[in-house]
Every structure is written in C-alpha cells, then in structure tokens.
Design an enzyme around this catalytic site. Sequence first.
Site: not given
Ligand code: GLA
Length: 384
Positions: A36-37, A121-122, A126, A170, A220
């Site tokens: 959504t960002d 790992a999400g 970074s 993030d 993405y």
């Molecule tokens: C990654 C991107 C964020 C966001 C998420 C999904 O972490 O870095 O900006 O878009 O995916 O919500």
Amino acid sequence: MDLLPALANSFQSTFQEAPTLFICSPGRVNLIGEHTDYNEGFVLPAAIDKAIYLAVGPRTDNKLHFVAYDIQKTFTGSIDHIEPTKSWADYILGVLQQLQQAGHTLRGLNCVFGGAIPMGAGLSSSAALENAVGFATNELFGLGLDRLALLRLSQKSENEFVGAKVGIMDMFASMMGRAGHVIKLDCRSLEYAYAPLQMDGIRIVLCDTRVKHSLVTSEYNTRRAECEAGVRYLQVFYPEIKSLRDVTMAMLDEHLKESNPHLYRRCGYVVRENQRVLNGVAALEADDIAAFGQLMYASHEGLSHEYEVSCPELDLLVSMARHQPGVLGARMMGGGFGGCTINLVREDALDAFTKEITSQYFAQTGKDTYLHVCKIEDGTHLVR
Ligand code: GLA
C-alpha cells in the site's frame, strides 16, 4: 559473541584507531498494510530488535573504506567517484551520493558494519543500513538533517542508485520506530502517529521461509506498474484521482471488473488492504485482537490470490499457523516471494507453536524454518 566489541575490534585492527560513532539501525515488521505504501496508502509497521550496527570514523582524505563484518568483505573507493557496484556496498554508496547531490560536502569515511538482520528475510536489512549510513554521516559531518530528510534520502538512494522502486515504509519504520509502539503512517502525507502496542499475553512471531525467489525485484516493479496502469485507466472517468488511495471498490466494479479482470484484481487488493489497515487500527484501539487477527488472514488471502506476491512456502506457513491453537492471525509480510510470515501467538501457546511449525515445515519442505519472537524497539539511534 557480543557484536559491538567484535565490530570495535575489527575497526581497530583495520584502521588502527577506534571508531568515532556506533549507530544501531533496526529492521522492521509490518502488522498490516502490504503493498500500500507506493500507492499512497496506509501501513502499520514497527522497528524491531533485529538491527544493524555500524562503526564509523571520518578520514582526512577522500577515500572510502567499508568492511561488511558478517561476510568478511571489503570495499575501497573514493568519495569523488561514486558509482554502483551491484554489491552490498551500494547501500552505503547510494546514500553518500544522495547527500552529495543534495549539496553536502563530504570527506572520506571508514566503516565496519554487521548485524542480526537476516538478509533476504523481508525485514528490511537494506533500509536499516541506508538509514545507519545517513544518520552516521549527518552526525559526523554536522549536516543538520532531521530524521525525515534522512529517511527520504535512504528511499531515493534505493530507488535511484540501487534500482529498487520500493515505497517509504521500510525506511520510515526503521528510522522513526518507537519502543513498544506501532506507527500509523499515511504514506501520502507522511503524517504519522504512534500507537502503544498493548496485546497482553500475545507475542509477535516471525517465521522465516528461508527462501528468496528470484522474482522479487522484477515482480515488485511489475505490481507497481499495474497499479499505475489501473490509476491511468480510471483517470479517464475520474480525472481527480492521483493514486489508488483515491479509488473505491465501486469505481473498480463499474469500470474495470468487466474490461480488465487482471487489473481489477490487483487494484481491488490495494483498495481493500487500505481499508483493512483502517479497520485494523480501530480494532487495536478497541482492544479487539481477534478482529485484528482476522484482518491479517484476509490480507494474506488477498496477497496470495489477488495480488499474487506469495509463494508456496509462505502459504504453507500461514495455513499451518491457522490450525495451531493460540494463533490469532498470520500473513506473509513485506514484498513477498519468500521472506517471513508475521503471526500473533498467545504466550502460553508459544512453545507448542514453535515445535509444531518447525517440525511440520521441515516435514513438508525439507527446510528448517527460523522463528523469531519480536520486541518492538526504537528506530535508528546513536549507541555511543
Ligand atoms: C517491500 C518494500 C516496501 C513495501 C513492501 C510491501 O518491503 O520495500 O516499500 O512496498 O515491500 O508492503
């Protein structure tokens, strides 16, 4: 081994002096509001107790010397010729270049970094590193930038230098996090508010798939492009629309459902997810964690079937969690195609959850999952 003394030793033996500053910069979780960002929507992230530590010192010349402690790799270069290397060093170089482009004069820099944020790992290792570099440089050279300016530089660096078209969540969470609080962030205006995370007897648990599919960056960027295409299509009927933030399901039903079912599913996911964040905030305020958990499951369904950014391993972890006693909600977290799920688990069910998920995941995939019970911590800060 304690990481800080190890980084200090590495700095001392590499540069024959002690570091001037130590920065701690955390990774993040996101309770709800995925993808959504970059659609100018809402998110609900928090900084966590998995962080990168950066030891830095200024140089008297214009050289750059970085050490990635965990992987024992070195980069050397010059502040006068910064260009992408397609390696970890780009997360540092990109921020330095952004600072230069903003008109700041920098000198050479020594740094050693390491940390406990598993890469891929999400959890935004970074963004944490980029924030750490901006924060450190700002302190060292007295640039007078505030946190918002620094996190915007991190995003710009990732977008333009690293080449990943990520949103602002993030960097924002890592830089602005507050211990014990989630951040209600409006990614359009960047208005934000801290909400205390009061979930008595409930813990936030991450389960790592230990997979990272190569699709991540290309898919993405494709999702972003699909959202933008949906907006352009709707602008013909509603010229005032700027992003999916301004779009309703009624608009999509009327104009996109029949003509472009594919874009309809993508845009529909985002419109619904934005509403889920608002409903989720209301549920947390009403102390209704059960309702919040249901929204997490719904978010996962949308990410998996409408937005299609999940993967078999993420779906498996969520479906296993659903069948465990004491789990209130679970969903994939972050960009997708691997990385972690986020789960709300009752404390008294935590041991059984850990045991069951670990053994079932191994039985079905042949991989060890890695579980982490999160603490919500402060954003990027000076350690000493
Ligand atoms: C990654 C991107 C964020 C966001 C998420 C999904 O972490 O870095 O900006 O878009 O995916 O919500």
